[in-house]
Scaffold this motif. Structure first.
Motif, PDB file in Angstrom:
ATOM      1  N   SER A 349     -30.696 -45.790 -55.983  1.00 62.03           N
ATOM      2  CA  SER A 349     -29.615 -46.456 -55.266  1.00 62.03           C
ATOM      3  C   SER A 349     -29.260 -45.651 -54.026  1.00 62.03           C
ATOM      4  CB  SER A 349     -28.382 -46.592 -56.162  1.00 62.03           C
ATOM      5  OG  SER A 349     -27.900 -45.319 -56.532  1.00 62.03           O
ATOM      6  N   LEU A 350     -28.881 -46.355 -52.951  1.00 68.48           N
ATOM      7  CA  LEU A 350     -28.340 -45.695 -51.766  1.00 68.48           C
ATOM      8  C   LEU A 350     -26.938 -45.217 -52.133  1.00 68.48           C
ATOM      9  CD1 LEU A 350     -29.184 -45.177 -48.777  1.00 68.48           C
ATOM     10  CD2 LEU A 350     -27.765 -47.152 -48.202  1.00 68.48           C
ATOM     11  N   GLN A 351     -26.639 -43.946 -51.882  1.00 64.17           N
ATOM     12  CA  GLN A 351     -25.440 -43.359 -52.487  1.00 64.17           C
ATOM     13  C   GLN A 351     -24.868 -42.257 -51.615  1.00 64.17           C
ATOM     14  OE1 GLN A 351     -27.377 -40.311 -55.663  1.00 64.17           O
ATOM     15  NE2 GLN A 351     -28.110 -42.449 -55.827  1.00 64.17           N
ATOM     16  N   LEU A 386     -31.869 -40.404 -45.659  1.00 59.14           N
ATOM     17  CA  LEU A 386     -30.968 -39.262 -45.524  1.00 59.14           C
ATOM     18  C   LEU A 386     -30.178 -39.338 -44.225  1.00 59.14           C
ATOM     19  CD1 LEU A 386     -30.207 -36.603 -46.947  1.00 59.14           C
ATOM     20  CD2 LEU A 386     -32.014 -35.484 -45.645  1.00 59.14           C
ATOM     21  N   GLY A 387     -28.860 -39.497 -44.338  1.00 58.83           N
ATOM     22  CA  GLY A 387     -27.982 -39.516 -43.177  1.00 58.83           C
ATOM     23  C   GLY A 387     -28.037 -40.827 -42.430  1.00 58.83           C
ATOM     24  N   HIS A 436     -27.693 -40.963 -48.869  1.00 56.58           N
ATOM     25  CA  HIS A 436     -29.054 -40.566 -49.232  1.00 56.58           C
ATOM     26  C   HIS A 436     -29.591 -41.409 -50.380  1.00 56.58           C
ATOM     27  CE1 HIS A 436     -26.603 -38.476 -52.238  1.00 56.58           C
ATOM     28  NE2 HIS A 436     -27.681 -38.452 -53.015  1.00 56.58           N
ATOM     29  N   CYS A 437     -30.903 -41.347 -50.557  1.00 49.16           N
ATOM     30  CA  CYS A 437     -31.573 -41.742 -51.789  1.00 49.16           C
ATOM     31  C   CYS A 437     -33.051 -41.414 -51.660  1.00 49.16           C
ATOM     32  CB  CYS A 437     -31.360 -43.207 -52.152  1.00 49.16           C
ATOM     33  SG  CYS A 437     -32.440 -44.404 -51.355  1.00 49.16           S
ATOM     34  N   LEU A 458     -23.728 -47.201 -52.957  1.00 52.07           N
ATOM     35  CA  LEU A 458     -23.383 -48.034 -51.808  1.00 52.07           C
ATOM     36  C   LEU A 458     -24.188 -49.327 -51.813  1.00 52.07           C
ATOM     37  CD1 LEU A 458     -23.483 -45.184 -49.119  1.00 52.07           C
ATOM     38  CD2 LEU A 458     -21.461 -46.043 -50.342  1.00 52.07           C
ATOM     39  N   TRP A 459     -25.435 -49.227 -52.253  1.00 50.04           N
ATOM     40  CA  TRP A 459     -26.331 -50.396 -52.276  1.00 50.04           C
ATOM     41  C   TRP A 459     -27.413 -50.114 -53.308  1.00 50.04           C
ATOM     42  CZ3 TRP A 459     -27.654 -55.143 -51.838  1.00 50.04           C
ATOM     43  CH2 TRP A 459     -28.963 -55.560 -51.574  1.00 50.04           C
ATOM     44  N   ASP A 460     -27.656 -51.085 -54.176  1.00 48.84           N
ATOM     45  CA  ASP A 460     -28.623 -50.868 -55.260  1.00 48.84           C
ATOM     46  C   ASP A 460     -29.784 -51.857 -55.181  1.00 48.84           C
ATOM     47  OD1 ASP A 460     -29.477 -49.329 -57.391  1.00 48.84           O
ATOM     48  OD2 ASP A 460     -28.595 -50.673 -58.880  1.00 48.84           O
TER      49      ASP A 460
END
Length: 608
Positions: A349-351, A386-387, A436-437, A458-460
């Motif tokens: 996941s974006l986290q 990342l970022g 990041h993810c 944030l988004w899965d």
């Protein structure tokens, strides 16, 4: 408890290609010489014998303190069957608060959130009715038969007046497995509740109170019973042997028992490389060194007693962590090594993780989950997100994330988030607040601080969990923690490719690979042909063999027996060890070896 050692005439590559693994999934710690693992009902007879030696004129009294998650009713029945003529009292049925009253008491700490609560400071006595406890004590004062009181807090309920104290201990991972299968939390009516809410109740309330109470028992426990096993086959060990094994473990290298779990993004690397169940659909996680979750196996005569690895942290924090690390974190193990397998799987996941001020103010945690990704392996197309990209408008990105929660407007991650290629042995620093993810087709050794569940998704990628329920997304928390200035240029300067060579000599190279200066963990990588000398410098070291078939950890002074380590295994070197050497074994076939070592910055001299 044994494993098949690989033949000395095979290289690591040949060995792995053959589908075999030397990775030890059930590492053990030896009990002291002469110690015995007592099995099944014999443990209850031993408890009675220990009590009889101290009971004097009055009928004996035994307290059986059960960590929450243990089946107290089943234990009561088992003791009653094993010891006819003994009065066995279920403390929890006799005196625990009613479920509704208990729920009201802890409700503020649980909150309405599915995942996050607030750290509690309850003590076990607050979960019992004082009048009912007083009545029980009155009953015990006039007892005429041998009596055993069973339940969480039994020692406190009998006011430390028992002739023998038994602890039925339980690891958090076992508790989670039972809850997934339908077990409730302690005295709760929540068997059908989802596993995340059950975990939350344990993490924020029950385990805090239970560990606080358990620390008062260790020096007095007469018998420790393995609560993870079935009652008929559970092992037990006397208190002196239990304490002796952990004292020895605090002064020598050891491994915790890893556990593996599937996930919606899980991959195939661990299954094949570490010789796991080939019928499993995937393995996503491995907690290879998280003492708050993992177990230790204490062994004697081919029999084992499983205990929480946290017991060692709670009993010997200074010897294990070192004085400076203990002074900074208390009896908590601050470094976590775990595996994230997306080889043949999907993106994580974006986290983003919370800033220290936020996690402290909102959840009552003292430090946050700074982390990093070390690539144990990677396919050619592997990437790390990342970022944020330079020039991204925060309102636009957050709006796109919120729109994606309806399931009909997928979030275009690559429009907003940097994507960096990732190859084997790359190391990416991820201080809290950084979006990041890990992408698909990576095998990540995650080196991080230990606050567990504080990941704001944030988004899965539009997925649901293995239980068919959408995985939780926490955009409100996430939005408050994203550090928008960590854009493309900042990430490139600070988080990617931060390898600094510190020392080079024949057969050895030492490098600093991270982490970022905002993070409290220092990571050193050692490449060597024959051996590499280390010193704990008064703080705990955590290492993983990231390259090479096998090595051994030895003491220059012979303070401990050589300790064997295989490829991908994580091991802990307690602060009390001091100097140690990691070297090839007589049967090692690899030409080069590599370890990554993590420790707390500012607690020794090796971070200078």
């Amino acid at each position: 408890m044994t494993h098949d050692d690989h033949p000395a005439d095979l290289s690591l590559e040949e060995y792995m290609a053959g589908g075999r693994s030397s990775y030890v999934k059930l590492p053990t710690i030896a009990l002291p010489d002469g110690a015995e693992v007592i099995v099944g009902d014999a443990a209850w007879h031993r408890a009675l014998e220990l009590a009889e030696a101290r009971s004097g004129e009055r009928p004996l009294l035994v307290a059986v303190d059960v960590y929450p998650g243990g089946d107290v009713a089943a234990i009561v029945r088992r003791i009653g069957d094993a010891l006819p003529g003994v009065d066995v009292i279920d403390l929890e049925d006799a005196a625990a608060l009613p479920t509704a009253q208990l729920d009201a008491l802890i409700g503020r700490n649980l909150t309405d959130d599915r995942v996050f609560g607030v750290m509690s400071h309850f003590t076990v006595d607050e979960f019992y009715d004082p009048e009912l406890v007083a009545a029980l004590r009155g009953r015990l004062a006039v007892r005429t038969t041998p009596t055993i009181v069973v339940g969480w807090g039994a020692d406190a309920a009998v006011e430390r007046g028992a002739d023998a104290l038994v602890l039925v201990d339980l690891a958090r991972w076992e508790i989670q497995q039972r809850q997934r299968a339908g077990a409730t939390n302690w005295r709760a009516d929540n068997g059908g509740e989802d596993a995340l809410r059950k975990y939350k109740r344990g993490f924020f309330v029950e385990w805090r109170a239970a560990d606080r109470h358990k620390r008062t028992l260790f020096d007095r426990v007469d018998l420790l019973v393995d609560g993870n096993a079935s009652l008929g086959s559970a092992g037990a060990v006397e208190g002196d042997a239990f304490r002796g094994a952990l004292a020895a473990a605090s002064a020598a290298p050891f491994r915790v028992v890893p556990f593996f779990d599937p996930g919606v993004w899980g991959g195939q690397w661990m299954k094949s490389t570490l010789d796991l169940d080939p019928s499993a659909s995937n393995y996503a996680w491995c907690f290879d060194c998280v003492p708050e979750e993992n177990s230790l196996l204490l062994e004697a005569g081919g029999r084992v007693v499983e205990i929480p690895a946290l017991d060692l942290v709670l009993m010997h924090p200074r010897a294990l962590l070192g004085e400076k690390t203990f002074a900074r974190f208390g009896a908590e193990f601050p470094i976590r090594f775990d595996f994230l397998d997306t080889m043949g799987g999907g993106n994580l996941s974006l986290q983003v993780h919370p800033l220290t001020d936020y996690i402290h103010d909102t959840f009552g945690m003292s430090y946050t989950q700074d982390e990093s990704y070390y690539l144990l392996d990677a396919a050619d197309d592997a990437v790390v997100y990342l970022g944020v990209k330079t020039g991204v408008d925060p309102d636009e990105m957050v709006g796109a994330l919120r729109a994606a929660t309806d399931g009909e407007h997928p979030f275009d991650a690559e429009r907003y988030v940097n994507v960096f290629p990732a190859k084997k042995h790359d190391h990416f620093a991820i201080p809290a607040g950084t979006v990041h993810c890990s992408g698909a087709d990576s095998m990540v050794l995650e080196i991080s601080a230990t606050p567990f569940i504080f990941t704001f998704k944030l988004w899965d990628w539009g997925r649901v969990g293995l239980d068919g329920v959408p995985r939780p997304v926490h955009l409100d928390h996430g939005e408050r923690n994203i550090q928008w200035e960590r854009d493309t240029e900042w990430v490139e300067r600070n988080l990617v490719g931060q390898v600094e060579e510190l020392r080079r000599e024949p057969g050895l190279v030492e490098e600093r690979t991270g982490l970022h200066e905002l993070e409290f963990i220092e990571v050193r990588r050692h490449w060597f042909h024959d051996e590499a000398a280390h010193d704990t410098d008064g703080t705990v070291n955590v290492l993983n063999l990231v390259e090479g078939d096998e090595v051994e950890v030895v003491s220059p002074t012979g303070a401990f027996e050589p300790y064997l380590v295989h490829y991908a295994e994580t091991f802990i070197v307690p602060a009390a060890v001091g100097p140690y050497v990691v070297r090839r074994t007589a049967r090692s076939r690899s030409e080069r070896f590599g370890t990554v070592k993590a420790y707390v910055r500012g607690t020794g001299t090796t971070d200078n």
